[in-house]
Design an enzyme around this catalytic site. Sequence first.
Site, PDB file in Angstrom:
ATOM      1  N   TRP A   1      43.039  66.371  66.223  1.00 24.59           N
ATOM      2  CA  TRP A   1      41.918  66.110  67.118  1.00 24.59           C
ATOM      3  C   TRP A   1      41.474  67.472  67.632  1.00 24.59           C
ATOM      4  CZ3 TRP A   1      40.779  66.754  72.393  1.00 24.59           C
ATOM      5  CH2 TRP A   1      39.650  66.051  72.847  1.00 24.59           C
TER       6      TRP A   1
ATOM      7  N   GLU B   1      32.786  53.222  73.763  1.00 27.74           N
ATOM      8  CA  GLU B   1      33.797  53.815  72.899  1.00 27.74           C
ATOM      9  C   GLU B   1      33.600  53.454  71.433  1.00 27.74           C
ATOM     10  OE1 GLU B   1      38.029  54.351  75.058  1.00 27.74           O
ATOM     11  OE2 GLU B   1      37.289  52.300  75.040  1.00 27.74           O
TER      12      GLU B   1
ATOM     13  N   CYS C   1      47.027  65.653  68.892  1.00 30.55           N
ATOM     14  CA  CYS C   1      47.233  65.665  67.447  1.00 30.55           C
ATOM     15  C   CYS C   1      48.558  65.000  67.113  1.00 30.55           C
ATOM     16  CB  CYS C   1      47.232  67.099  66.937  1.00 30.55           C
ATOM     17  SG  CYS C   1      45.769  68.044  67.434  1.00 30.55           S
TER      18      CYS C   1
ATOM     19  N   LYS D   1      34.402  50.039  76.956  1.00 34.54           N
ATOM     20  CA  LYS D   1      34.715  49.542  75.611  1.00 34.54           C
ATOM     21  C   LYS D   1      33.486  49.602  74.707  1.00 34.54           C
ATOM     22  CE  LYS D   1      38.849  49.138  75.916  1.00 34.54           C
ATOM     23  NZ  LYS D   1      38.665  50.304  76.725  1.00 34.54           N
TER      24      LYS D   1
ATOM     25  N   ASN E   1      50.656  70.524  68.438  1.00 40.74           N
ATOM     26  CA  ASN E   1      49.915  69.589  69.277  1.00 40.74           C
ATOM     27  C   ASN E   1      49.893  70.171  70.682  1.00 40.74           C
ATOM     28  OD1 ASN E   1      48.821  67.345  70.618  1.00 40.74           O
ATOM     29  ND2 ASN E   1      50.827  66.399  70.870  1.00 40.74           N
ATOM     30  N   GLY E   2      48.699  70.223  71.300  1.00 36.38           N
ATOM     31  CA  GLY E   2      48.591  70.751  72.655  1.00 36.38           C
ATOM     32  C   GLY E   2      47.568  71.874  72.732  1.00 36.38           C
TER      33      GLY E   2
ATOM     34  N   LYS F   1      43.750  58.667  70.741  1.00 34.41           N
ATOM     35  CA  LYS F   1      44.443  57.689  71.577  1.00 34.41           C
ATOM     36  C   LYS F   1      45.241  58.327  72.707  1.00 34.41           C
ATOM     37  CE  LYS F   1      45.917  53.477  72.393  1.00 34.41           C
ATOM     38  NZ  LYS F   1      44.983  52.431  72.824  1.00 34.41           N
TER      39      LYS F   1
ATOM     40  N   ARG G   1      46.097  59.462  66.850  1.00 39.50           N
ATOM     41  CA  ARG G   1      46.178  60.635  67.725  1.00 39.50           C
ATOM     42  C   ARG G   1      45.140  61.696  67.378  1.00 39.50           C
ATOM     43  NH1 ARG G   1      51.055  60.797  70.512  1.00 39.50           N
ATOM     44  NH2 ARG G   1      50.742  63.013  70.897  1.00 39.50           N
TER      45      ARG G   1
ATOM     46  N   HIS H   1      19.285  49.652  94.503  1.00 44.12           N
ATOM     47  CA  HIS H   1      19.360  51.016  95.021  1.00 44.12           C
ATOM     48  C   HIS H   1      19.159  52.054  93.921  1.00 44.12           C
ATOM     49  CE1 HIS H   1      20.489  49.671  99.013  1.00 44.12           C
ATOM     50  NE2 HIS H   1      21.398  48.879  98.474  1.00 44.12           N
TER      51      HIS H   1
ATOM     52  N   GLU I   1      35.225  48.536  82.847  1.00 41.44           N
ATOM     53  CA  GLU I   1      36.031  48.532  81.626  1.00 41.44           C
ATOM     54  C   GLU I   1      35.227  47.990  80.446  1.00 41.44           C
ATOM     55  OE1 GLU I   1      39.288  48.780  78.947  1.00 41.44           O
ATOM     56  OE2 GLU I   1      38.666  49.878  80.743  1.00 41.44           O
TER      57      GLU I   1
END
Length: 613
Positions: A74, A493, A2, A490, A102-103, A608, A27, A509, A486
């Site tokens: 968040w 996301e 947050c 992307k 935050n946390g 983020k 955030r 396979h 990657e």
Amino acid sequence: MCGIVGVLSKTNSVPVLIDGLKKLEYRGYDSAGLAIQSDVDRSIHRARSVGRVVELDATTKALTARMGIAHTRWATHGVPSERNAHPHVSEGRGISVSVVHNGIIENHEELRKSLTAEGYVFQSDTDTEVIAHLAHKHLVQGLPLLAAVQATVKLLEGAFAIAAICNTAPLTLVASKKGAPLLVGHGDGEFFLASDASALVAHTKLITYLEERDVVLLETSGVSFFDGEGMQVEREIIESQLSADAVELGPYAHYMQKEIYEQPGAIAATLEMVSNASAVKPELFGAQAGGVLPGIQQVLILACGTSYHAALVARYWLESIAALPTSVEIASEYRYRTSVSLPNTLVITISQSGETADTLAALEHAKSQGMVNALSICNVPESALIRASNLRFLTRAGPEIGVASTKAFTTQLAALFTFTMVMAKLRGKLSEDQEKTLLTQLRHLPSAMQNILALEPEIKALAASFAEKRHALFLGRGVHYPIAMEGALKLKEISYIHAEAYAAGELKHGPLALVDADMPVVAVAPKDTLIEKLKSNLQEVRARGGELYIFADRDTKIEEVDGVHVINLLDHAGHLSPILHTLPLQLLSYHVALVKGTDVDKPRNLAKSVTVE
């Protein structure tokens, strides 16, 4: 994850609080809120809203106060809702205290039961509310706000950054941190708090980073810092190098687009000390590096998410160029399994923010296993990860606001390749001629990246048909397999298309069973020693009716036919090819997301800076 802002102003704090929240919205953006202390009677007034900060802004235009705290969330404990939005308040017996956090408070259930038994009534599902009630309890016992917060944080287990105001402490703001970022901004007769300097650079560049377990008291007369034992201490004021322009959107449609196009400049800045030198030296990684790196016999890299993909690329480089045994661990998993520590191991941690909770915890675990030498590759010079490592390399990517990482990733790769060169040279695996050749290639890298970005119109043209798909496979071989990973990340996301990456040789396979006309396959196709094998893998896809999107080096001789889309990039860039092949995958994801109409910069359920476990 947050964002926190606090302001003690000479005038109205509300516009500064809202502006700071907008800068910190990367955030978290599930809900937002603020609490202010009335200039008239010192009472606490609170406003909260679900969704983006703009919703809160619309409801607070008429508010005015010299002091306040604000928060963008968040969600961890409790769904996004107004009742769970911060700030949280505890009231009674003439005392009203408001807190932002935050946390994660790991012992919140135990504290909640105890406080409930004492008569406190909880209005939310959050862990944060226990902080407000604990502070209120200590205020009722007669403690001033500073002492109440000091007593409160001693009872909290977990990671947190908190800020508190109350009606009994005129123009007084108290904050504390443990395992989550928090800084103080020093203005002209006014003071600020924030999770990130980007929230403050429009108002001040003079900042102080709180140390672990610090408690800070902000008053009109000045700022006082106290350590975890309650002793008053001095903390250094530094001048932030972050500019206000760096966090503005400018002419771009989205921060992600801006940051994709900033990559050549970010790479040039990151490699400035390397590009201007005639040789690489251990001291690029800190004053102690010359004494540490020659004795290193193996490397352990710890990282999460995009940084983990950078670590996987580095493993290929370190083993093939420097002949240095390298293992890579997902930081969030590393400390929860029994592992074997080896002597003369260098632990490398990679993090854009330097505050990634899982990576910090993994580093501490590695140190506890006897691996004391640590190199952090990070974009934030004052971060916790930098402070916890005896070696460091700053990537100089500048602020990255878009949740989906772009320039942070490519600058991490540049840093890791530089490290590979240093270790290869120390181990006698890099001749003087090879070193000069690689330095020349590094100097040319920003220009090559510009040439890749010029292909955006061709990549954009692929997005319309791709956006109709619900699933996708990404293929790569060798050092380009992590680049495929990657690329898949992307796409997931920001477009919400389910995408998975595979080493192309693994198709037969299992994953080949998924391939049909509705399953597009994206291939990273450099003209390296594995190109002919990759072509065979692509034929397997075509034989099952799969549609191919191929990002190829020039002269791979892959023909574009019906169902096979080819974007030809540049001549093969050798060891640096993974960096260049990253850019078209970023652009593809960006334009697919635009076609689908998703929120590019703030994808759902994500934030983020991952400062919680």
